[in-house]
Design an enzyme around this catalytic site. Structure first.
Site, short mmCIF file in Angstrom:
data_model
loop_
_atom_site.label_atom_id
_atom_site.label_comp_id
_atom_site.label_asym_id
_atom_site.label_seq_id
_atom_site.Cartn_x
_atom_site.Cartn_y
_atom_site.Cartn_z
N LYS A 137 -15.52 86.48 40.60
CA LYS A 137 -15.85 87.41 39.52
C LYS A 137 -14.95 88.65 39.49
CE LYS A 137 -19.26 84.91 38.00
NZ LYS A 137 -19.09 84.11 36.78
N SER B 246 -23.76 79.08 46.31
CA SER B 246 -23.05 78.49 45.17
C SER B 246 -21.81 77.74 45.64
CB SER B 246 -22.66 79.58 44.17
OG SER B 246 -21.93 80.62 44.79
#
Length: 350
Positions: free
Chosen positions: A57, A287
């Site tokens: 991100k 994740s």
């Protein structure tokens, strides 16, 4: 062996210049014996430099801020408002937030350490409630509420994957999960353009198979979700699969970028994250473990010698208060105590 004394290069002008160029790491047959799996890990030294706050991100946040500054959407003195599961908010805080209650304490603390104001929304509102609060705060306070961008992943992540394998191997499969969908859309589009035979595998939680359900997200006029998706159920993969299909993900699906879908069982991400740490020395979050699990399952069915690349989005240190570390104790266990007592320097506590 890498030239460890070579250095990174001249000093960077600021931390944002460190974003990008994440290395690929070959995974051994301890994890995946069926095929060659290359991962882009958050926990290696080079990746800490290329993603300075240890998450994919970081790329998204850089794109948001740079694009908004260039087009005048973000003006000096404005506040950036972000609805986040944590990693995007951390990255946005670095570059310059609201988040839902279930997300890890570590993420809140890191954002506050970076100077962000963290507004925690009730877990009953799920992701849609988090987004709604961000929009309200932006409107009330004259803030800047960003939109998710795929272009930066098209410009950087996709080319990095293709360039790293150029002249080395043919990319047969690219495996990724989705949160906002920006990585899948942007990098996937570039990969398909440059390597049309590459199969893109998109993964989502078994408990929240929004795409697999075939049900579209109802939207407001601005594209934001109008309600929670009926197929959504709570799942353990933080940062993945909110209770709606993000618009940028939907547009990627419309381009028919994905060739296969994989559903991740609830415990698979934690188990694979732990295996990666113990067998490969790669410390990734739930994740990342979920993505690797999808890659291994894909490799089991792939032709022998196939090359797969899996995206590992963030570091395991973001998950200390989650089930990933539930069985990891701070104090010595009986086996460790026995080792400690096996040499003369052991001194019993009074």
């Amino acid at each position: 062996m890498a030239n460890r004394g070579k250095g990174y290069g001249p000093p960077l002008g600021n931390i944002s210049e460190a974003v990008g160029n994440t290395p690929l790491v070959k995974i051994s047959d301890r994890i995946c014996p069926a095929a060659v799996v290359l991962s882009s890990p958050p926990s290696s030294r080079a990746s800490f430099l290329s993603n300075p706050l240890s998450s994919v991100k970081d790329r998204l946040a850089l794109a948001i801020i740079e694009t908004a500054e260039k087009n005048g959407t973000l003006k000096p003195g404005q506040t950036v408002v972000e609805a986040t599961s944590g990693n995007t908010g951390i990255a946005v805080a670095m570059m310059c937030v609201t988040m839902a209650e279930p997300f890890s304490i570590e993420r809140r603390k890191i954002m506050r350490m970076l100077g962000a104001k963290v507004i925690v929304t009730p877990k009953a509102g799920k992701g849609t409630g988090m987004v709604e609060k961000a929009v309200e705060l932006a409107e009330k306070n004259g803030g800047f509420s960003k939109v998710f961008l795929a272009q930066f992943h098209y410009d950087t992540t996709g080319p990095e994957i293709i360039n790293d394998l150029d002249g080395v191997a043919k990319l047969d499969y690219w495996v990724t999960g989705y949160g906002t969908g920006g990585t899948f859309h942007g990098a996937g589009k570039y990969i398909k353009e440059k390597s049309p035979d590459t199969k893109i595998v998109l993964a989502e939680p078994q408990a929240a198979n929004l795409i697999g359900s075939g049900i579209a997200t109802e939207r407001n006029a601005d594209g934001s979700p109008a309600s929670s998706h009926p197929a959504f159920k709570a799942h353990p993969i933080q940062g993945w699969t909110p209770d709606f299909i993000p618009l940028v993900l939907e547009k990627g699906l419309d381009l028919k970028l994905q060739d296969e879908m994989v559903e991740i069982p609830s415990t698979a991400g934690v188990e694979m994250s732990q295996a990666l740490a113990r067998k490969e020395g790669i410390l990734t979050g739930i994740s990342g473990g979920s993505t690797m699990w999808a890659a291994v399952e894909t490799a089991k069915k792939a032709p022998e010698g196939s090359v797969l690349v899996a995206m590992l989005p963030d570091t395991g240190e973001r998950y200390l208060s989650t089930p990933l570390f539930a069985d990891v104790k701070a104090e010595m266990n009986e086996e460790e105590l026995a080792i400690a007592r096996s040499t003369p320097s052991w001194i019993l506590e009074p």
